[in-house]
Design an enzyme around this catalytic site. Structure first.
Site, PDB file in Angstrom:
ATOM      1  N   ARG A 117      -2.067   9.778   2.126  1.00  0.00           N
ATOM      2  CA  ARG A 117      -2.050   9.157   0.802  1.00  0.00           C
ATOM      3  C   ARG A 117      -0.649   8.676   0.419  1.00  0.00           C
ATOM      4  NH1 ARG A 117      -6.565  11.199  -2.408  1.00  0.00           N
ATOM      5  NH2 ARG A 117      -5.319  11.089  -4.289  1.00  0.00           N
TER       6      ARG A 117
ATOM      7  N   HIS B 149       6.737 -27.415   0.908  1.00  0.00           N
ATOM      8  CA  HIS B 149       7.251 -27.322  -0.460  1.00  0.00           C
ATOM      9  C   HIS B 149       8.220 -26.152  -0.627  1.00  0.00           C
ATOM     10  CE1 HIS B 149       4.511 -30.440  -1.636  1.00  0.00           C
ATOM     11  NE2 HIS B 149       3.496 -29.761  -1.132  1.00  0.00           N
TER      12      HIS B 149
ATOM     13  N   GLU C  22       4.524  -4.174   5.459  1.00  0.00           N
ATOM     14  CA  GLU C  22       4.203  -2.793   5.076  1.00  0.00           C
ATOM     15  C   GLU C  22       4.688  -1.783   6.107  1.00  0.00           C
ATOM     16  OE1 GLU C  22       0.056  -2.299   2.669  1.00  0.00           O
ATOM     17  OE2 GLU C  22      -0.128  -3.096   4.677  1.00  0.00           O
TER      18      GLU C  22
ATOM     19  N   LYS D  60       0.599  -6.913   6.340  1.00  0.00           N
ATOM     20  CA  LYS D  60       0.556  -5.846   7.345  1.00  0.00           C
ATOM     21  C   LYS D  60       1.923  -5.648   7.966  1.00  0.00           C
ATOM     22  CE  LYS D  60      -2.231  -4.157   6.631  1.00  0.00           C
ATOM     23  NZ  LYS D  60      -3.163  -4.452   5.611  1.00  0.00           N
TER      24      LYS D  60
ATOM     25  N   GLU E 289      -2.654 -11.687   4.578  1.00  0.00           N
ATOM     26  CA  GLU E 289      -2.921 -10.325   5.041  1.00  0.00           C
ATOM     27  C   GLU E 289      -2.056  -9.995   6.268  1.00  0.00           C
ATOM     28  OE1 GLU E 289      -4.131  -7.775   3.892  1.00  0.00           O
ATOM     29  OE2 GLU E 289      -4.703  -6.505   5.563  1.00  0.00           O
TER      30      GLU E 289
ATOM     31  N   CYS F  99      -0.101  11.147  -4.837  1.00  0.00           N
ATOM     32  CA  CYS F  99       0.012  12.603  -4.755  1.00  0.00           C
ATOM     33  C   CYS F  99      -1.277  13.254  -4.273  1.00  0.00           C
ATOM     34  CB  CYS F  99       0.337  13.168  -6.127  1.00  0.00           C
ATOM     35  SG  CYS F  99       1.732  12.409  -6.920  1.00  0.00           S
TER      36      CYS F  99
ATOM     37  N   ASN G  36      -1.438  15.444 -10.462  1.00  0.00           N
ATOM     38  CA  ASN G  36      -1.466  14.030 -10.061  1.00  0.00           C
ATOM     39  C   ASN G  36      -1.673  13.209 -11.324  1.00  0.00           C
ATOM     40  OD1 ASN G  36      -1.458  14.973  -7.486  1.00  0.00           O
ATOM     41  ND2 ASN G  36      -3.496  14.219  -6.939  1.00  0.00           N
ATOM     42  N   GLY G  37      -1.061  12.033 -11.386  1.00  0.00           N
ATOM     43  CA  GLY G  37      -1.258  11.167 -12.547  1.00  0.00           C
ATOM     44  C   GLY G  37       0.002  11.105 -13.386  1.00  0.00           C
TER      45      GLY G  37
ATOM     46  N   TRP H  68       4.279  11.929  -4.842  1.00  0.00           N
ATOM     47  CA  TRP H  68       4.789  10.564  -4.700  1.00  0.00           C
ATOM     48  C   TRP H  68       5.484  10.275  -6.021  1.00  0.00           C
ATOM     49  CZ3 TRP H  68       4.286   5.684  -6.922  1.00  0.00           C
ATOM     50  CH2 TRP H  68       4.622   4.589  -6.114  1.00  0.00           C
TER      51      TRP H  68
ATOM     52  N   LYS I  87      -1.517   5.378  -0.051  1.00  0.00           N
ATOM     53  CA  LYS I  87      -2.840   4.882   0.343  1.00  0.00           C
ATOM     54  C   LYS I  87      -3.668   4.561  -0.879  1.00  0.00           C
ATOM     55  CE  LYS I  87      -6.066   3.954   3.279  1.00  0.00           C
ATOM     56  NZ  LYS I  87      -5.884   2.620   3.892  1.00  0.00           N
TER      57      LYS I  87
HETATM   58  C1  G6P Z   1      -2.339   0.457  -1.752  1.00  0.00           C
HETATM   59  C2  G6P Z   1      -2.647   0.559  -0.276  1.00  0.00           C
HETATM   60  C3  G6P Z   1      -3.222  -0.754   0.227  1.00  0.00           C
HETATM   61  C4  G6P Z   1      -4.437  -1.149  -0.600  1.00  0.00           C
HETATM   62  C5  G6P Z   1      -4.121  -1.183  -2.088  1.00  0.00           C
HETATM   63  C6  G6P Z   1      -5.385  -1.312  -2.921  1.00  0.00           C
HETATM   64  O1  G6P Z   1      -1.291  -0.423  -1.952  1.00  0.00           O
HETATM   65  O2  G6P Z   1      -1.486   0.899   0.453  1.00  0.00           O
HETATM   66  O3  G6P Z   1      -3.599  -0.611   1.585  1.00  0.00           O
HETATM   67  O4  G6P Z   1      -4.882  -2.393  -0.189  1.00  0.00           O
HETATM   68  O5  G6P Z   1      -3.489   0.032  -2.493  1.00  0.00           O
HETATM   69  O6  G6P Z   1      -6.142  -0.150  -2.737  1.00  0.00           O
HETATM   70  P1  G6P Z   1      -7.701  -0.038  -2.856  1.00  0.00           P
HETATM   71  O7  G6P Z   1      -7.995   1.391  -2.496  1.00  0.00           O
HETATM   72  O8  G6P Z   1      -8.041  -0.360  -4.278  1.00  0.00           O
HETATM   73  O9  G6P Z   1      -8.306  -1.000  -1.912  1.00  0.00           O
END
Ligand code: G6P
Length: 613
Positions: free
Chosen positions: A27, A509, A493, A490, A486, A2, A100-101, A74, A608
């Site tokens: 975000r 396996h 996501e 990507k 990773e 949020c 937020n929270g 969010w 984010k």
């Molecule tokens: C969210 C973001 C990711 C990020 C993760 C950890 O899931 O979408 O891109 O890697 O949080 O976030 P941080 O800010 O702790 O790296």
């Protein structure tokens, strides 16, 4: 997650708040709303969907409004819809809240309020809090700002809030616990936001609220205190953020801009940290804990998402170069597992945003158990650097695309610097290897630039061919195993294609059962000590008619012949390979997502900065 924006001043507040909410879109959110005082009432405009749609609804009266607050939500409690969107009004309309929270004891508070006749229209914890404020205001006969403050003493959980009061229309009451709040100080005006991006175009002077701070912002003054009513002196900081760092600068998406920015962001992560004569790596933020690093028996890395992948690479780096045993933990699992943490352990939290709730909770856990806790973090002034004993900023600059790219390579760069520095301190890194790594780190930004330029078109070509695949597999060994994870993350996501990353040897396996002519398999097959083994894995995929997309080392004439497609990257020392091998995978995910028409910078359901557990 949020986002919050607030404004008190002389400008028209609507465009400031809407513009700020657009800056916070990165975000992640699913609905948006704005509240403002108009002729003795608080008017609320809110809607499921994008901020741009909200802007199209702009009511006529906003021409006169110079105080407002806005929110991007969010969903946590209650589905994303118009009713659950913030702001929320109290029953009588006296108070209006954005939040937020999560209020953890909201059910208990709601029950008490229901008993007293309050009626709720939304499923949110926020509507509970705004009615709690109203109840305290009415029963306690206190000022509106005191009602907010007293209500906050009764809630458990996390909040970053802004409150508007009908009877004090020139005032915003702002508070935080856990969820960040920044206040920008203009000339005769104040800006409030959940991070600095909506503020930087107006002012660089800011105050970051600490946990349990409450700020009462009027047209001409700001009063800061704690929610226990102790006065606080505001500490004004100057933002280092530049406006162009949060704009697209001609790129179609932030993600593409950030991929192409990596030569610069990696250079910024190293700036001032390698001595001119290359004899030493210095990390100023760790000087105070050098004894601890020297004598550490073990390192525990805690992180989430992409940062956790950087942590896995950290494990290889610290074990390889500094001979330090490392465990890498999902912050969320570490926290709830009754972990064994000893006083001579170093716990390292890695986070781009510095606000990830699970990582923050893991830090608290480690501190309670007596460990030295360090941070590797990108956002200056965020919660993690403030909660850790020492640490290193990555200085990648603001990352706006939800899918992390430049923040990841900067994290790995900083971890490599740390591992090299600790290898020297602990006497485990011989001169020759030290010199090679330092030389190569210095030239890395150029290598990264050349790699991106040379693979870009070919990656686009491969993306065109496989954009409709239902599944992808990513395989790697050693330093390239976390890169496989990773790469898969990507892709899923941002393109919503199911993708899995595996250590290449583990393929047999399980995942091998999935391989057929429809399965593209991205194999990181750079020349290193496991190269022959990875060649065998390529053969195993080919024997089952899988499509092999291999990332190979420039000059390797053999491996490309085995693959259906190959992408060449320059040879670098093995510990630095991830910084180069991840680049084609970032681009592949990007182009596939664009070709599938996906919202690359704001993928569905993702945030984010994940500020709830
Ligand atoms: C969210 C973001 C990711 C990020 C993760 C950890 O899931 O979408 O891109 O890697 O949080 O976030 P941080 O800010 O702790 O790296």
């Amino acid at each position: 997650m949020c986002g919050i924006v607030g404004y008190v001043g002389n400008r028209k507040a609507w465009p400031v708040v809407i513009g700020g909410l657009k800056r916070l879109e990165y975000r992640g959110y699913d609905s948006a709303g704005v509240a403002m005082p108009v002729e003795g009432e608080i008017r609320v405009v809110k809607k499921k969907g994008r901020v741009a749609e909200l802007d199209r609804l702009e009511p006529e009266y906003t021409a006169r409004v110079t105080v407002a607050m806005g929110h991007t939500r969010w969903a946590t409690h209650g589905e994303p819809n118009d009713v659950n969107a913030h702001p929320h009004l109290s029953a009588s309309g006296e108070f209006c809240l954005i939040h937020n929270g999560i209020i953890e004891n909201y059910a208990e508070l709601k029950r008490r309020l229901l008993d007293r006749g309050y009626v709720f229209s939304s499923d949110t914890d926020t509507e509970v809090l705004v009615n709690l404020i109203e109840e305290i205001y009415e029963v306690g006969n206190v000022s509106p700002e005191d009602a907010v403050r007293l209500a906050l003493t009764k809630v458990h959980g996390a909040f970053g809030i802004v409150v508007l009061c009908r009877s004090a229309p020139d005032m915003l009451v702002v508070a935080r616990r856990g969820s960040p709040i920044v206040i920008g100080l203009g000339s005769g005006e104040y800006f409030v936001a959940s991070d600095a991006t909506p503020i930087v175009e107006y002012t660089k002077n800011v105050i970051y609220l600490n946990d349990d701070d409450i700020a009462i912002i009027g047209r001409d003054e700001l009063t800061l205190k704690t929610i226990r009513n102790a006065p606080r002196t505001p500490e004004i900081k100057v933002l280092e953020l530049e406006l162009d760092a949060i704009e697209k600068g001609g790129y179609e998406h932030f993600m593409l801009k950030e991929i192409f920015e990596q030569p610069r962001s990696i250079r910024d992560s190293m700036r001032g940290r390698i001595a001119q004569d290359r004899s030493e790596v210095k990390l100023g933020g760790l000087v105070d804990v050098s004894e601890k690093l020297l004598n550490a028996e073990r390192m525990i890395i805690v992180a989430c998402g992409t940062s956790w992948h950087a942590g896995l690479i950290g494990e290889y780096l610290f074990e390889d170069l500094a001979r330090l045993p490392v465990e890498v933990e999902y912050a969320s699992e570490f926290r709830y597992r009754n972990p064994i943490v000893r006083a001579d352990d170093v716990v390292l939290a890695i986070s781009q945003s510095g606000e990830t709730a699970d990582t923050l909770a893991a830090i608290q856990q480690a501190k309670q158990q007596g460990a030295t806790v360090l941070g590797v973090c990108n956002v200056v002034g965020s919660s993690i650097p403030r909660e850790t004993h020492a640490g290193v900023y990555t200085h990648a600059g603001p990352e706006i695309g939800v899918a992390s790219t430049k923040a990841f390579t900067s994290q790995v760069t900083v971890l490599a610097l740390m591992a090299v520095m600790m290898g020297r301190m602990r006497g485990t890194l011989p001169d020759g290897r030290f010199n090679t790594l330092v030389e190569q780190l210095v030239s890395l930004p150029n290598v990264v630039e050349r790699t991106i330029a040379s693979v870009n078109d070919k990656v686009r070509y491969i993306a065109e061919r496989y954009k409709d695949a239902a599944n992808f597999l990513y395989l790697g060994r050693g330093y390239n195993f976390p890169v496989a994870l990773e790469g898969a993350l990507k892709l899923k996501e941002i393109s919503y294609i199911h993708a899995e990353g595996y250590p290449a040897a583990e393929m047999k396996h399980g995942p091998i059962a999935l391989i057929d002519e429809n399965m593209p398999v991205v194999i990181l097959a750079t020349r290193d000590k496991t190269h022959e083994k990875i060649i065998s894995n390529i053969m195993e995929v080919k024997a089952r008619k899988g499509v092999v997309i291999a990332v190979v080392t420039e000059g390797d004439a053999f491996t490309p012949q085995l693959a259906d497609y190959y992408l060449e990257i320059p040879e670098v020392a093995e510990p630095l390979t991830p910084l180069v091998s991840v680049l084609p995978l970032q681009l592949l995910a990007y182009y596939i997502a664009v070709m599938r028409g996906c919202d690359v910078d704001q993928p569905r359901n993702l945030a984010k900065s994940v500020t709830v557990e």
